[in-house]
Write an enzyme that holds these catalytic residues in place. Structure first.
Site, short mmCIF file in Angstrom:
data_model
loop_
_atom_site.label_atom_id
_atom_site.label_comp_id
_atom_site.label_asym_id
_atom_site.label_seq_id
_atom_site.Cartn_x
_atom_site.Cartn_y
_atom_site.Cartn_z
N TRP A 33 45.69 -36.68 -44.13
CA TRP A 33 46.46 -37.88 -44.50
C TRP A 33 47.85 -37.90 -43.88
O TRP A 33 48.44 -38.96 -43.65
CB TRP A 33 46.57 -38.00 -46.03
CG TRP A 33 47.17 -36.79 -46.72
CD1 TRP A 33 46.51 -35.67 -47.12
CD2 TRP A 33 48.55 -36.57 -47.05
NE1 TRP A 33 47.38 -34.77 -47.70
CE2 TRP A 33 48.65 -35.31 -47.68
CE3 TRP A 33 49.71 -37.33 -46.91
CZ2 TRP A 33 49.85 -34.77 -48.14
CZ3 TRP A 33 50.91 -36.80 -47.38
CH2 TRP A 33 50.97 -35.54 -47.98
N TRP B 45 40.48 -30.26 -42.71
CA TRP B 45 40.48 -31.55 -42.02
C TRP B 45 39.91 -31.41 -40.63
O TRP B 45 39.97 -30.33 -40.03
CB TRP B 45 41.92 -32.09 -41.94
CG TRP B 45 42.64 -32.14 -43.25
CD1 TRP B 45 43.65 -31.33 -43.65
CD2 TRP B 45 42.40 -33.03 -44.34
NE1 TRP B 45 44.07 -31.67 -44.92
CE2 TRP B 45 43.32 -32.71 -45.36
CE3 TRP B 45 41.50 -34.09 -44.55
CZ2 TRP B 45 43.36 -33.40 -46.58
CZ3 TRP B 45 41.55 -34.77 -45.76
CH2 TRP B 45 42.47 -34.42 -46.76
#
Ligand code: FAD
Length: 478
Positions: free
Chosen positions: A360, A307
């Site tokens: 997320w 990420w």
């Protein structure tokens, strides 16, 4: 005289409250209630100040409603769950409690707390828990191998079949157990609270029931056509009440079936019923897979996605300053009201994860700090669905285009203009990509340009997911 204690948690109502009804079954028992606020635990769980206000108001109303029936509700405060056990123990000793009644919570910390309570009190006090916040108990709807379903559609089919075989009954509110009590004002708990828009979310169990009745009259039948358009008031907005147990899923089911008796057979009302089943699915999953409560993805390989750590992008998303009108309107709705339309929750979650390539879990956490209907099971389920890391998730290569989503679900830009006043002057056909129009204007538009290029972001995201997948994972997917 025997003394029964009802430990209220996320079940702030008198109607159809299984623990309360069970405690009141013996007419000779003295019934008392307790609620223990745990601010430090709430902080750790990122509870939104708006949800804290909603909770506080409903707690006071519950206290009044119980007092009218001659039942005392004591509001206590302990730091966290560990301290709440001590508080409960001391209370039981001081009031000579014989039996403790409570409705189960399915999150991991909550279940561990309840197990510790039973262990600590079990010798002196009879402890009874109830599956009150669900239509069917977790673990009771399983595959032929007695396992939890990992895909929603078969779960839903099995679930509906079970309901067709027999509906869970609602229980009545308890009658008066003595003279009405005069309650002294409880001191508010030590947790920040934020104003709730009572035009959207009026306080009280009666208000929640009225909202449910009104929704089931006609909107529930029109729900399939109206539910995806955020400018339209097409959904029930009952989620804040369901999250705190101001209303029960059984009340929702029975009211729906009263107005739409064919809902269980796929007739009018069945689409809304399906949403209640999604709620159950995510709750049942939490119990079957406790790792979901530990910020772990359901699909292990997705934890290897690299990420982006970019605070600036995250802040732009949080503040509704991404340059994508539908995303920004949605985030501003969340920040201003504590609620966001379901279609938009999917759009903004997809944008954070698949356009900004941000973990997320940062989105899940931010949602909890803002949502008036914050609910670990539904929030985690929704985020993992959008990030393609969960059970029955969207495949990772399915990436929403934020401009196209705006065109489909807010074609005229009515919702966008409501929340992004800077775009008031932008003509309808440019409202979803205002930068194209802005470039041709003499004056500059007071609205950010897109913080990422969707096409490029899509390519980068696909590459990041692909890189995380090992050959054996690809094999498993076949
Ligand atoms: P309606 O459409 O009227 O549905 C009725 C009820 O069914 C809702 O009140 C809710 O309890 C339940 N429900 C509806 N859709 C879902 C769903 N997809 N999953 C689980 N339950 C559902 N819902 C929460 O209650 N709390 C959350 O913290 C939450 N976070 C979410 C995060 C993401 C990323 C996504 C995609 C969805 C999330 N949802 C959450 C689910 C859904 O968006 C809301 O329940 C819904 O928007 C609430 O509006 P409503 O009451 O008008 O729903």
């Amino acid at each position: 005289m025997t003394t029964h204690l009802v430990w209220f948690r996320n079940d702030l109502r008198v109607c159809d409250n299984l623990a309360l009804a069970a405690a009141c079954r013996d007419p000779r028992a003295k019934v008392t209630g307790i609620f223990i606020a745990t601010p430090e635990q709430w902080r750790q769980h990122n509870m939104a100040p708006r949800q804290a206000e909603f909770l506080w108001q409903h707690l006071r109303l519950l206290q009044t409603s119980l007092a009218e029936r001659g039942i005392e509700l004591c509001i206590k405060q302990a730091k966290d769950f560990a301290a709440s056990i001590e508080c409960l123990k001391a209370f039981c000793a001081s009031r000579n409690v014989d039996a403790l009644f409570y409705n189960y919570q399915y999150e991991l910390n909550e279940r561990e707390r309840d197990a510790a309570v039973e262990k600590n009190l079990g010798r002196d006090v009879i402890c009874q828990g109830f599956d009150d916040s669900v239509l069917l108990p977790p673990g009771s709807v399983t595959t032929g191998n007695h396992e939890m379903y990992k895909v929603f559609t078969p779960f839903s089919k099995a679930f509906i079949k079970r309901l067709q075989e027999g509906l869970p009954e609602c229980v009545s509110a308890p009658g008066a157990r003595g003279e009405p009590l005069v309650m002294t004002q409880a001191a508010p708990f030590d947790y920040p609270r934020d104003e709730v828009d009572t035009a959207l979310f009026p306080f009280g169990e009666r208000a929640a029931i009225a909202k449910l009745r009104e929704f089931c009259l006609t909107p529930a039948a029109d729900y399939p056509e109206r539910r995806d358009f955020p400018a339209v008031d097409g959904t029930s907005r009952l989620s804040p009440y369901l999250a705190l147990g101001v209303i029960s899923p059984r009340q929702c089911l029975h009211r729906l079936l009263k107005e739409h008796p064919r809902a269980l057979e796929g007739g009018a009302g069945s689409t809304w019923l399906n949403e209640l089943v999604w709620r159950e699915f995510y709750r049942h999953l939490l119990v079957a897979y406790p790792k979901l409560c530990r910020y772990q993805p359901f699909i292990p390989w997705t934890d290897s996605v690299r990420w982006q750590q970019d605070e600036k992008l995250l802040t732009a998303w949080q503040q509704g300053q991404t340059g994508y009108p539908i995303v920004d309107a949605a985030m501003r709705q969340l920040n201003a009201t504590g609620w966001m339309h379901n279609r938009l929750r999917m759009v903004v979650a997809s944008f954070l994860v698949k356009d900004l390539l941000i973990d997320w879990r940062a989105g899940e956490r931010y949602f909890m700090t803002r949502l008036i209907d914050g609910d670990l099971a539904a929030n985690n389920g929704g985020w993992q669905w959008a990030a393609s890391t969960g059970t029955d998730a969207a495949p990772y290569f399915r990436i929403f285009n934020p401009a196209t989503q705006g065109e489909r679900f807010d074609a005229a830009g009515e919702f966008i203009r409501r929340w992004v006043p800077e775009l008031q002057a932008v003509p309808g056909k440019h409202i979803h990509a205002p930068w194209v129009w802005a470039d041709k204007q003499p004056q500059t538009l007071d609205y950010p340009r897109p913080i990422v290029d969707h096409k490029q972001a899509r390519i980068a995201t696909l590459a990041a997911y692909e890189a995380a997948r090992k050959p054996e994972d690809k094999q498993d997917e076949k």
